[in-house]
Design a protein around this motif. Sequence first.
Motif, PDB file in Angstrom:
ATOM      1  N   HIS A 117       3.093  -1.810   1.397  1.00 39.54           N
ATOM      2  CA  HIS A 117       3.432  -2.818   2.427  1.00 39.54           C
ATOM      3  C   HIS A 117       3.177  -2.194   3.801  1.00 39.54           C
ATOM      4  O   HIS A 117       3.967  -1.390   4.282  1.00 39.54           O
ATOM      5  CB  HIS A 117       4.896  -3.240   2.313  1.00 39.54           C
ATOM      6  CG  HIS A 117       5.263  -4.352   3.248  1.00 39.54           C
ATOM      7  ND1 HIS A 117       5.934  -5.479   2.833  1.00 39.54           N
ATOM      8  CD2 HIS A 117       5.053  -4.528   4.574  1.00 39.54           C
ATOM      9  CE1 HIS A 117       6.129  -6.289   3.861  1.00 39.54           C
ATOM     10  NE2 HIS A 117       5.607  -5.726   4.940  1.00 39.54           N
TER      11      HIS A 117
ATOM     12  N   HIS B 291       1.532  -2.863   7.923  1.00 38.81           N
ATOM     13  CA  HIS B 291       0.936  -3.656   9.010  1.00 38.81           C
ATOM     14  C   HIS B 291       0.007  -2.742   9.799  1.00 38.81           C
ATOM     15  O   HIS B 291       0.474  -1.774  10.409  1.00 38.81           O
ATOM     16  CB  HIS B 291       2.018  -4.201   9.944  1.00 38.81           C
ATOM     17  CG  HIS B 291       2.967  -5.130   9.254  1.00 38.81           C
ATOM     18  ND1 HIS B 291       2.794  -6.503   9.235  1.00 38.81           N
ATOM     19  CD2 HIS B 291       4.096  -4.894   8.536  1.00 38.81           C
ATOM     20  CE1 HIS B 291       3.785  -7.059   8.536  1.00 38.81           C
ATOM     21  NE2 HIS B 291       4.584  -6.102   8.100  1.00 38.81           N
TER      22      HIS B 291
ATOM     23  N   MET C  54      -0.866  -6.194   5.350  1.00 34.85           N
ATOM     24  CA  MET C  54      -0.228  -7.483   5.643  1.00 34.85           C
ATOM     25  C   MET C  54      -1.151  -8.363   6.488  1.00 34.85           C
ATOM     26  O   MET C  54      -1.878  -7.866   7.352  1.00 34.85           O
ATOM     27  CB  MET C  54       1.103  -7.253   6.361  1.00 34.85           C
ATOM     28  CG  MET C  54       2.154  -6.684   5.452  1.00 34.85           C
ATOM     29  SD  MET C  54       2.553  -7.861   4.118  1.00 34.85           S
ATOM     30  CE  MET C  54       2.501  -6.788   2.702  1.00 34.85           C
TER      31      MET C  54
ATOM     32  N   LYS D 206       0.677 -13.315   0.498  1.00 35.43           N
ATOM     33  CA  LYS D 206       1.975 -13.059   1.127  1.00 35.43           C
ATOM     34  C   LYS D 206       2.649 -14.370   1.532  1.00 35.43           C
ATOM     35  O   LYS D 206       2.051 -15.196   2.220  1.00 35.43           O
ATOM     36  CB  LYS D 206       1.762 -12.183   2.373  1.00 35.43           C
ATOM     37  CG  LYS D 206       3.022 -11.888   3.179  1.00 35.43           C
ATOM     38  CD  LYS D 206       3.939 -10.891   2.479  1.00 35.43           C
ATOM     39  CE  LYS D 206       5.289 -10.750   3.159  1.00 35.43           C
ATOM     40  NZ  LYS D 206       5.313  -9.782   4.231  1.00 35.43           N
TER      41      LYS D 206
ATOM     42  N   HIS E   1      10.413  -5.280   1.050  1.00 35.20           N
ATOM     43  CA  HIS E   1      11.464  -4.640   1.872  1.00 35.20           C
ATOM     44  C   HIS E   1      12.879  -5.138   1.546  1.00 35.20           C
ATOM     45  O   HIS E   1      13.518  -5.775   2.357  1.00 35.20           O
ATOM     46  CB  HIS E   1      11.172  -4.797   3.370  1.00 35.20           C
ATOM     47  CG  HIS E   1      10.633  -6.137   3.807  1.00 35.20           C
ATOM     48  ND1 HIS E   1      11.250  -7.326   3.529  1.00 35.20           N
ATOM     49  CD2 HIS E   1       9.518  -6.447   4.508  1.00 35.20           C
ATOM     50  CE1 HIS E   1      10.544  -8.299   4.044  1.00 35.20           C
ATOM     51  NE2 HIS E   1       9.488  -7.807   4.639  1.00 35.20           N
TER      52      HIS E   1
ATOM     53  N   ASP F 282       6.478  -0.878   5.281  1.00 35.33           N
ATOM     54  CA  ASP F 282       6.596  -1.948   6.271  1.00 35.33           C
ATOM     55  C   ASP F 282       6.420  -1.391   7.676  1.00 35.33           C
ATOM     56  O   ASP F 282       7.019  -1.889   8.634  1.00 35.33           O
ATOM     57  CB  ASP F 282       7.937  -2.693   6.150  1.00 35.33           C
ATOM     58  CG  ASP F 282       7.908  -4.032   6.879  1.00 35.33           C
ATOM     59  OD1 ASP F 282       6.802  -4.503   7.226  1.00 35.33           O
ATOM     60  OD2 ASP F 282       8.982  -4.607   7.112  1.00 35.33           O
TER      61      ASP F 282
HETATM   62 ZN    ZN Z   1       6.126  -6.414   6.805  1.00 31.11          ZN
END
Ligand code: ZN
Length: 378
Positions: free
Chosen positions: A43, A45, A69, A129, A205, A279
């Motif tokens: 995960h 970004h 993501m 997602k 998450h 994340d």
């Molecule tokens: Zn995220």
Amino acid sequence: MIKTLNLPCKGSKFFLGKAEGPRPIKTKGVKMDLSLTRPDDWHLHLRDGDLLGAVVSHSAHHFGRAIIMPNLKPPVMTTAAAVAYRESILKALPENSDFTPLMTLYLTDHMSPNEIKLARRSGVVFAVKLYPAGATTNSQDGVTDLFGKCLPVLEEMVEQNMPLLVHGEVTDPEVDIFDREKLFIDTILRPLVQKLPRLKVVMEHVTTLDAVRFVESCIEGSVAATVTPQHLLLNRNSLFQGGLQPHNYCLPVLKREIHRQAIVSAVTRGSKQFFLGTDSAPHERRWKECPCGCAGIYSSPVALSLYAMVFEQAGALDKLEAFTSFNGPDFYGLPRNTSKIRLSKAQWRVPESYAFESGEIVPMFAGQTLEWRPSTMD
Ligand code: ZN
Ligand code: DOR
């Protein structure tokens, strides 16, 4: 001197020599190394433009692959957009990097089932997602009514064995922000899993005891969860300790200590349904330290050190490698990485910030000293 230790897990790929008991021992002046199968980040970004260029090497340095993501502006809603975004990530990588971005599509009320077929055929899209509309950063184009609008797409995902990655929070402003994950499980996720038991779902998450229980109540191989470093190490006090702490603000927001402990316990007892997903969500400092600061914690440079700290504190370093490097690919049906990285018991100081053309990014635990230092093995 490099001291190698033997951890008690049979078949562990840790790189260890003499038997010294169940835990690595911190000995002054003695360096201790672990060798791990190269981890993946399930995960991540990476953003685009300048910011992508500023952050991608931090992930590429330690991780073999990452699930990328799709919440860009505009979001990555088609396979064609995912292919183009993948190209820009590959271009931004340091020379000789073999980091592999695994792309995702952003689910909307209007996605057609055919897009899922295209995604599968592309060979570069690995998941879809779900952002409930309004739940988080750039989620305004997300889903307003999963069962009413997205069922044909979800059914096609079952056919194509395409996992659904879920931001698990309801968005009703009347629901307390600390209760949003639990309510999402009760009203959306459990009914979804009952309706489509063959759909592969990753609850992203996880932040609560409720989520841990839910995931563990589901069939291994069908439902799993990613776990961030912040939800393992911080509780909601960290948002307010000594004044407002914008760099600890992410969504889903940090929760009570009992929830943090439940997540630590799930990962350190070796449940296969939980795996590494940082994340890591960089925002420029000026968009974090302002009257309406963005949600997101930038953890890529520190994540492996922090996960190692959590497992060490729990006396469970023998479970670290499955969490960082096995459970994720096994769930996704992908091969495990074959190369290794080294985690040395060596102090290093996290930079206060990372500067780039348009500004700077403040990492998690900025300015603090960490005990485990990752490096690539020669
Ligand atoms: Zn995220
Ligand atoms: O804190 C977060 N930041 N949570 C998310 O779900 C999105 C992310 C971002 O993109 O900044």
